[in-house]
Design an enzyme around this catalytic site. Structure first.
Site, short mmCIF file in Angstrom:
data_model
loop_
_atom_site.label_atom_id
_atom_site.label_comp_id
_atom_site.label_asym_id
_atom_site.label_seq_id
_atom_site.Cartn_x
_atom_site.Cartn_y
_atom_site.Cartn_z
N TYR A 103 0.82 -1.22 0.00
CA TYR A 103 0.00 0.00 0.00
C TYR A 103 0.85 1.26 0.00
O TYR A 103 1.92 1.28 0.61
CB TYR A 103 -0.88 -0.01 1.26
CG TYR A 103 -1.73 1.22 1.36
CD1 TYR A 103 -2.90 1.31 0.62
CD2 TYR A 103 -1.35 2.31 2.15
CE1 TYR A 103 -3.67 2.45 0.68
CE2 TYR A 103 -2.11 3.45 2.21
CZ TYR A 103 -3.28 3.51 1.47
OH TYR A 103 -4.04 4.64 1.52
N TRP A 105 1.08 5.73 -1.55
CA TRP A 105 0.77 6.74 -2.57
C TRP A 105 1.83 6.85 -3.64
O TRP A 105 1.59 7.42 -4.69
CB TRP A 105 0.59 8.09 -1.88
CG TRP A 105 -0.82 8.36 -1.52
CD1 TRP A 105 -1.62 7.58 -0.74
CD2 TRP A 105 -1.62 9.47 -1.93
NE1 TRP A 105 -2.86 8.15 -0.63
CE2 TRP A 105 -2.88 9.33 -1.35
CE3 TRP A 105 -1.37 10.60 -2.72
CZ2 TRP A 105 -3.91 10.24 -1.54
CZ3 TRP A 105 -2.38 11.51 -2.91
CH2 TRP A 105 -3.65 11.32 -2.32
#
Ligand code: PGD
Length: 764
Positions: A103, A105
């Site tokens: 996970y 950004w």
């Protein structure tokens, strides 16, 4: 393009020396300045590296992760070692033993997006255990599809800012509309309209009420109501109660567009549990005066009212309740689907809500199917690694944690995003191997066995765009690649060839050919839509191309116009104020309708006796998450090099603390140092410490070490929102604070670990 805006970078041939925001951006973010000096920063990973313990003893559990030194290896050796280890794990334990949740950004760019690359690679390898949902929206992404049929349309098809500025009389904002968060948009953004829209609303005579423990969660003129943190749902219930007792409920709307209101009303009136959810009840929980709550309910029913709930309100225990209760309150007012009225979720949480969407798909790298069915809710990473074989509840299912042997991470920093870092470190000691791709020696990279040096977005060409932004942008490399760093695509291509599926992974294309290919695919959609888009070379030379957007949108206007044809994707096709499915799961922490559940981490409970300050661990204003924490904007905010913690002057003086002091923030999970900043824009027993200071343990060998830099996730609980969504609850935590009078330890977070050149005797 960065997630925090579009810009032009000036480079000296190897480093970014200045940035200029895009001229069309109404309100560019100061975060842009963090890019200057970031390409050659000392925290960059210069070449492939392997943890000495792993290299010498081979794969296996190790509590030396995070404390060991590294050995530099060549790219060929790295590819060989990594391919061999992937093969070993797959052959011995099966693909299910690889956790590729990965996970984070990472960076914008439709092709070089690290998540897309790693997931495509692992799927072609035969699959992996994946993760679901996000740290941003863990609760929302499970509850909202069940009660209104979607979660992402809530943002991508939200009521546009233009409509709000023009039509809304009263905007009631739970969590405010924090401008700092609108700096950021997943995938990038060419404009930041929020400040201007709020100003336009006020100039027209519209009113704003901000309900938040922090005054600066709203800029400009607004009524500020500061409740005890975590009590928004109680306030919403009391507002609903007043609508009932004053006969202000739009029953025609409820009959046509919702199901289950009667059961909710029974709860409001205390028929089910003997507790009447009136303003006096909510006042005792929230600290807001009962009259203020009652008055607000009446004002809400008097004109065109928009109820908004930020994402932070669902990043807490029982986080499912705030968006569900907010939706229910808006439904009782009957204005859902009317311009400027109804419900909104995420204004001020990211730039996207309030922006008009693009009506066709964006350029997208196809990832394929994952042959492995196993998946965990993303914030259950420590549970997964610590409890192989254990059963758990999630969203109406009974699942079992697989036995993970290899963790593969590209483009995220769990030492930024996960809670209870002491527990995370114990969890990360369990697998045989941890692989991390990152441009920087982040704390996660330091905890890896195999470290793969990635380029940053500044060092490569890409396409950038986001689903609610009118521009497709040619992201042109600002500098050559740093040292021996490689694009993640090149790393995965080499690995895929070594493992026998190179041609499938690359489809025979170089990076440059992929960009042209993805652009041409996208261009076909534009042309079919009657739009104009030049051929790739012309687009690349021009720098960007504009897309059509669907302007003037109001959330759920189509549903309001025709609820049969445009039925919601819920079991009833309507808004579910009562969900028979959720009720049927029988969970004690998330029942069939919105309700108040007492959290563990709040000022009204027993735990506050030991830890009497409520810390809000929210998103920083000086960077995106932990990215470029060493940049100029982020560094300028630090105090004695530590992350600033804002405290009310009364709380500070009671502890002998002044602005500029270094303080120790602690509870029974851990402790960190931070720099005190006095601010009366909060309740006396509330403090605020942003996420994102790189974890910096004074003793890297101790999982529960003091973090000298100010990472709040050494304090936050690793507990899911509820059995329904198991979302992250990192936003709230109770703490105590004292002045730190000892010698202040140095910040070492950005210094790379020891990386030794490999001697012949080290070779396996
Ligand atoms: P970032 O710092 O953005 O944090 O957590 P996330 O893990 O996304 O990490 C991205 C990483 O990607 C950085 O280390 C960066 O260097 C790396 N990177 C950049 N470009 C590339 C690339 O091209 N290739 C590779 N391989 N890597 C790259 C964010 C998460 O944190 C989120 S979304 C939220 S909303 C949560 N919020 C909170 C909160 O409110 N409170 C607490 N306490 N904790 C939170 N954590 C969550």
């Amino acid at each position: 393009m960065a997630h925090w805006g579009m810009f032009e970078a000036e480079s000296d041939g190897g480093e970014v020396v200045a940035v200029r925001p895009f001229a069309g951006d109404a309100d560019p973010s100061p975060i842009l300045a963090n890019a200057v000096g970031s390409v050659r920063h000392r925290s960059r990973v210069g070449g492939p590296a392997v943890r000495r313990g792993w290299l010498e003893q081979g794969p296996g559990p190790s509590d030396r992760r995070g404390a060991d030194e590294f050995v530099a290896v060549s790219w060929d050796e790295l590819t060989e070692l990594l391919a061999g280890e992937l093969r070993r794990v797959v052959d011995t334990h099966g693909n299910r033993a690889i956790y590729g949740g990965s996970y984070g950004w990472s960076s914008p760019g439709r092709f070089h997006h690290a998540q897309s690359q790693v997931h495509r690679f692992l799927k072609m390898l035969g699959g992996y255990t994946r993760s679901e949902n996000s740290y941003s929206l863990g609760a929302t992404s499970v509850i909202m599809p069940r009660v209104m049929g979607t979660h992402w349309k809530l943002f991508s098809r939200s009521t546009n800012w233009d409509v709000i500025a023009r039509e809304t009389d009263l905007m009631v904002c739970f969590g405010g509309v924090p401008l700092k968060n609108t700096a950021v948009n997943d995938g990038g953004t060419s404009n930041h309209p929020t400040r201007g829209a709020l100003d336009a609303l006020r100039d027209r005579g519209g009113e704003i009420v901000s309900i938040s423990p922090l005054r600066d969660d709203m800029h400009g003129r607004a009524q500020w109501l500061a409740p005890r943190p975590g009590t928004d749902v109680a306030i919403m219930l009391a507002l609903c109660h007043v609508l009932v007792t004053d006969d202000l409920v739009d029953r025609a709307f409820l009959d046509r567009y919702t199901v289950g209101y009667d059961k909710f009303e029974d709860y409001l009136l205390g028929r089910t549990d003997g507790v009447v959810k009136d303003p006096a009840w909510a006042a005792a929980l929230s600290g807001l005066p009962a009259d203020t709550i009652a008055d607000l309910a009446r004002r809400m029913a008097a004109g065109r009212t928009l109820v908004t709930v930020t994402w932070s309100l669902q990043r807490v225990r029982h986080g499912e309740q705030a968006p569900w209760a907010g939706l229910t309150l808006a439904a009782m007012l009957g204005q859902i689907g009317l311009p400027g009225g109804g419900f909104g979720h995420g204004y001020g949480s990211m730039n996207e809500p309030g922006l008009a969407p693009v009506p066709y798909p964006l350029p997208t790298l196809f990832q394929g199917e994952n042959p492995v069915p196993d998946s965990i809710p993303v914030a259950a990473i420590s549970d997964l690694l610590l409890n192989p074989g254990r059963e758990y509840d999630y969203n109406g299912e009974r699942r079992t944690f697989p036995d993970i042997r290899l963790v593969y991470w590209a483009g995220g920093n769990p030492f930024h995003h996960h809670q209870d870092l002491g527990r995370l470190r114990r969890a990360l000691a369990r697998p045989d191997t941890i692989v991390v791709h990152d441009p920087y020696w982040t704390p996660m990279a330091r905890h890896a066995d195999i470290v793969v040096p990635s380029t940053t977005a500044l060092e490569r060409d890409d396409l950038a765009c986001a689903r609610n932004d009118p521009l497709l942008v040619a992201m042109q490399a600002a500098t050559p690649r740093f040292a021996d760093a490689r694009d993640d695509y090149d790393t995965f291509s080499a690995l895929a060839y070594r493992l026998g599926f190179g041609d499938r992974f690359t489809e025979g294309r170089t990076s440059a050919e992929w960009l042209a290919h993805l652009y041409e695919q996208w261009r076909r959609f534009v042309l079919a839509d009657g739009g104009v888009a030049p051929e790739f070379d012309e687009f690349w030379a021009r720098g960007h191309v504009a897309m059509r957007t669907e302007d003037d949108l109001t959330l759920l206007e189509d549903f309001r116009a025709d609820p049969e044809r445009n039925a919601l994707r819920t079991p009833s096709g309507r808004i579910e104020i009562f969900s028979a499915d959720i009720d049927g799961f029988g969970y004690d922490d998330c029942g069939g309708h919105p309700a108040w559940y007492e959290p563990e981490e709040w000022l009204g409970g027993e735990r506050a006796q030991s830890f009497p300050l409520h810390l809000i661990a929210n998103q920083p204003r000086t960077r995106l998450h932990s990215q470029l924490d060493h940049g100029a904007t982020s560094q300028a905010s630090k105090i004695e090099g530590r992350e600033p913690i804002r405290m009310h002057p009364a709380a500070a003086s009671a502890r002998g603390i002044a602005t500029g002091d270094v303080v120790r923030v602690f509870n029974d999970r851990g402790a960190c140092l931070a720099g005190a900043l006095l601010d009366d824009g909060m309740l006396p027993d509330v403090v605020q410490l942003s996420t994102g200071a790189w974890y910096d343990p004074i003793d890297p060998a101790d999982p529960n070490s003091l973090c000298v830099h100010g990472n709040p996730n050494v304090l936050t609980p690793d507990v899911g929102t509820s059995k329904l969504a198991r979302g992250s609850t990192g936003q709230h935590v109770l703490v105590q604070i004292e002045r730190f009078d000892g010698p202040v330890p140095p910040i070492r977070a950005y210094d790379p670990p020891v990386v030794r050149t490999r001697s012949t005797s080290d070779r396996r």
